[in-house]
Design a protein around this motif. Sequence first.
Motif, mmCIF file in Angstrom:
data_model
loop_
_atom_site.group_PDB
_atom_site.id
_atom_site.type_symbol
_atom_site.label_atom_id
_atom_site.label_comp_id
_atom_site.label_asym_id
_atom_site.label_seq_id
_atom_site.Cartn_x
_atom_site.Cartn_y
_atom_site.Cartn_z
ATOM 1 N N MET B 135 -8.908 0.885 -2.426
ATOM 2 C CA MET B 135 -9.659 2.051 -1.998
ATOM 3 C C MET B 135 -11.033 1.710 -1.418
ATOM 4 O O MET B 135 -11.369 2.137 -0.334
ATOM 5 N N CYS B 136 -11.850 1.022 -2.177
ATOM 6 C CA CYS B 136 -13.167 0.734 -1.592
ATOM 7 C C CYS B 136 -13.364 -0.759 -1.362
ATOM 8 O O CYS B 136 -14.477 -1.263 -1.389
ATOM 9 N N GLU B 368 -20.602 6.114 6.232
ATOM 10 C CA GLU B 368 -20.308 5.591 4.892
ATOM 11 C C GLU B 368 -20.530 6.568 3.749
ATOM 12 O O GLU B 368 -20.097 6.312 2.634
ATOM 13 N N LEU B 370 -19.224 9.359 3.898
ATOM 14 C CA LEU B 370 -18.031 10.206 3.971
ATOM 15 C C LEU B 370 -16.769 9.468 3.547
ATOM 16 O O LEU B 370 -15.905 10.033 2.909
ATOM 17 N N LYS B 481 -8.673 6.650 6.354
ATOM 18 C CA LYS B 481 -8.050 6.982 5.060
ATOM 19 C C LYS B 481 -7.164 5.829 4.606
ATOM 20 O O LYS B 481 -6.453 5.226 5.407
#
Lengths: 319, 557, 134
Positions: B135-136, B368, B370, B481
Amino acid sequence: MGIDLKELLERFGRGDRSALSRVITLVENRSSLAPEILDALYTKTGRAYRIGITGPPGAGKSTLVSGLVQVLRSKNKLVGVIAVDPTSPFTGGALLGDRIRMQEIGLNEGVFVRSMATRGSLGGLAEAATDVADIMDAFGKDFVVTETVGVGQCELDVAEACYTTVVVIVPESGDSIQAMKAGLMEIADIIVINKSDREGADNIARQTRAMLELRGERNGWMPPVIPTIASQSKGLDDLYEMIDKHRQFLEASGLLAKHRRTNIERTIRALVESEIYRTIWNESTMHHLEKLVDEVMAGRISPRRASRQLLERLQEDGE
Amino acid sequence: MGGLFDKERFEELRKKNAEWESKFREACLPFEVTNRSGRAIKPLYTPLDVADLDYERDLGFPGEFPFTRGIYTTMHRGRLWTMRQFSGYGTARDSNRRYHFLLDRGQTGLSVAFDMPTIMGYDSDHPRAHGEVGMCGVAIDSLKDMEILFEGIPLDKVSTSMTINAPAAILLAFYICVGEKQGVPSEMLRGTIQNDILKEYIAQKSWIFPPEPSMRIITDILAFCADHVPKWNTISISGYHIREAGSTAAQELAFTLADGFAYVEAGIASGLDVDRFAPRLSFFFNAHLDFFEEIAKYRAARRIWARKMKTKYGAKRKESLLMRFHTQTAGCTLTAQQPENNIVRTAYEAMAAALGGTQSLHTNSMDETLALPSEKAVQIALRTQQILAFETGVTQTIDPLAGSYYVEYLTNRLEEEAEAYFKKIDDLGGVIKAIEAGFFQKEISDAAYRYQREIEKKDKIVVGVNEFVIEDEKLEIEILKIDPRVEKEQTRALKRLREERDNDAVRRALEDLKRAAAGNDNLMPKILTCSRTYCTLGEMIGVLKEVFGEYKEPIIY
Amino acid sequence: MERKIRVLVAKPGLDGHDRGAKVVASALRDAGMEVIYTGLHQTPEVIVEAAVQEDVDVIGLSILSGAHMALFPRILELLRERGADDKLVVAGGIIPKDDIEELKRMGISEIFGPGTPTSQIVDYIKREVEARRA
């Protein structure tokens, strides 16, 4: 909000934790249902052993409580925890952070943790905390552990209302002296030196023992000093054993019954006093009081005389 | 001698200054205002504010003690800062593609972002990892993923920075193993592991083990790298996250340096000679919006580090005194509202970093707040640096703001404030004791809360947030995404790995690691063996947890 | 006696960015609420159990790791299982617009993005809790 009290108490009786939680809220908020609830539950109380844990901020109380609870759980005991933190006198709000240090017991089926704010009520805290302990007791808990910050009289009252009061200090310069000044040593049944792997731990233990010896036994009990390192679960079994020993001592000497008697007496007194207070200061007496204040301000009568007049009037009303 | 100013004329100057001040005050304006760090700022600074400044003692020349003006003789004339955009997402395959994209666009160093499970030491198939995989940052479970991550990227040609802390030793081991497979010996590897656990306890909160064993792992890395990976930056002592968590500039400076000194002390206490490991320590600072204060912060940081390393820790080698640092523009200054404005904020911040003499720089992408940055946004961020470097002329002159009364005053003040904090930390019994007492955490959260209230009272203006707002703003930027397939793919690959590898060897390697953890042997060789047998990150961390336990956050209010 | 609003502020997921959660917790306290802060890295199970035991009116969730679409629905599901879905659930963090809409459909009452003034959060909670109590 419509509450079906019968249904709620029924769920409570079945061991539903949401019901326990809601009952505590109603009582803590002094809802109109509170007296009825407490009356209904009172007959089920009297079984839970009540432990108070107090000490200065940063002594590691929450970690110690968490560790002690785990010891109790390993002996299959059901435990309730009340974690009290101060309400801000300026905003009326509170940050209750004790759960951060109680992660291990957060999902334990046999443990129920409730955070309470002092809500700034003079003396009311002890009453509210005792009520919550009663509720947990009635729910079937074997132990209720109440944690408070050892500053201020009302926090001390809460700790003292428990059967065994544990005072936690850490090896920091002057901590034991501070604790004594704050009146903590007076109420301690057991003293824990937490973080005892730190420098100066032996020293503070020695100082504390000397201080206790100077004071001498209290009702035939000499408070022991126990070193722990709660963050590494060290010394917690010793602590539990000592609590148990103190319990046996209280039971054998009849002090436990006496303690309960005192608590009950204090509760009745408090209830009567708050009722009297509420009935006395009704609209008409407040009105009369205002007039008497005017009289005193004008220099016509003394405050003492004004109070006598008010009391006479109350007596007449009563007759 | 050496002083900058003619003190005999100070009396006269003082008089004139007072006259000017009273004229200013006639305008009924506040004489002092506060900047975003809460510092009181006067409208004018003069030689009176830096009366004791001594050029040789306090500033010196670039590449010379106390390095206030820069750590190298030639600074950006000789070598431009490294443009290093932090990135990583999804699977190793996804990130590998992004790295090739960045290298093709002229980026000069890689910077790997890992996903939260990797950072916290969980494999992708652990229940706690659910929803967080890729995810990140990129998900790395074993050497296998690392091999894919650097496919087609020769490790002797790039320098790689890895933002990893608690499991840093393991990721470094994976990297060394990838080098082995490419035929690049560890002596040639260049790069950085963040490996700064103290700031995790203080600000970033991605910890695994308690402080003591964490410090032991770090000193093991220091010793191992001194012998085997001599070009590797072993710790990137980070103020970035401290600032992001809400600290002031002075707190960022003081807490970061305090952490740095704590590592130096730990290294020395473990028996290492300071000059053996100190040259490989590097720093990582934030570039915030208060232009002059930021520049002063970098200058003060270099000076404090050099002075302390020399006098307090007895470092002899020049390299031990040099504070080399990476800078990232401040993520917390970016707004979700009117995100294009963030390009402008980032540009100002980047310029402060350049003028402050940074060795490498990451510029944030506009989107970033968002989500993870899109390719377009990343490209603009990189272009921002390139414009700065090649069009504005900031690289032509070294430390051009030296001698500015204001900047020199700020540099001195920041150094004094840092010293006051060092004293306070000492009084609390050192950095680790102060962490356990919640000292840093409380200082930072108080500062963050104070700033938030200032914004809400409009004492401070944030464009697009509490002023110049566009009602019902429509966001028109593309958002990256992460496909939930990443977690499935990663889990599947992990399952295959666990079936295919030599599980007896795995078990033996893990047992060996556990034994070493319980004893005093250096952990790095054991972790390398584990890595080569394809033990997973989670398996190694799991074994270490059994010995070291886990850290629990203190309560602070 | 005035009934205090009780709020659980929790950080599910693995990220450690607690600046926002702490600022909001402080703001809610200063607005007279009782805030139970559970600390970092919490699982949905722990959060829901704490919400039940503390009988809070509001659960405030903060997440910046991107795992909201996995963790928030699980929290809502557990609340329903425990019959505690009468509680107001609000969230904050970096959450893309599409996800916001879906999460609101699932039962998160409001999502506060970056830059939201804390006063707005305070007002929202006060208004909603009063409406629910009435």
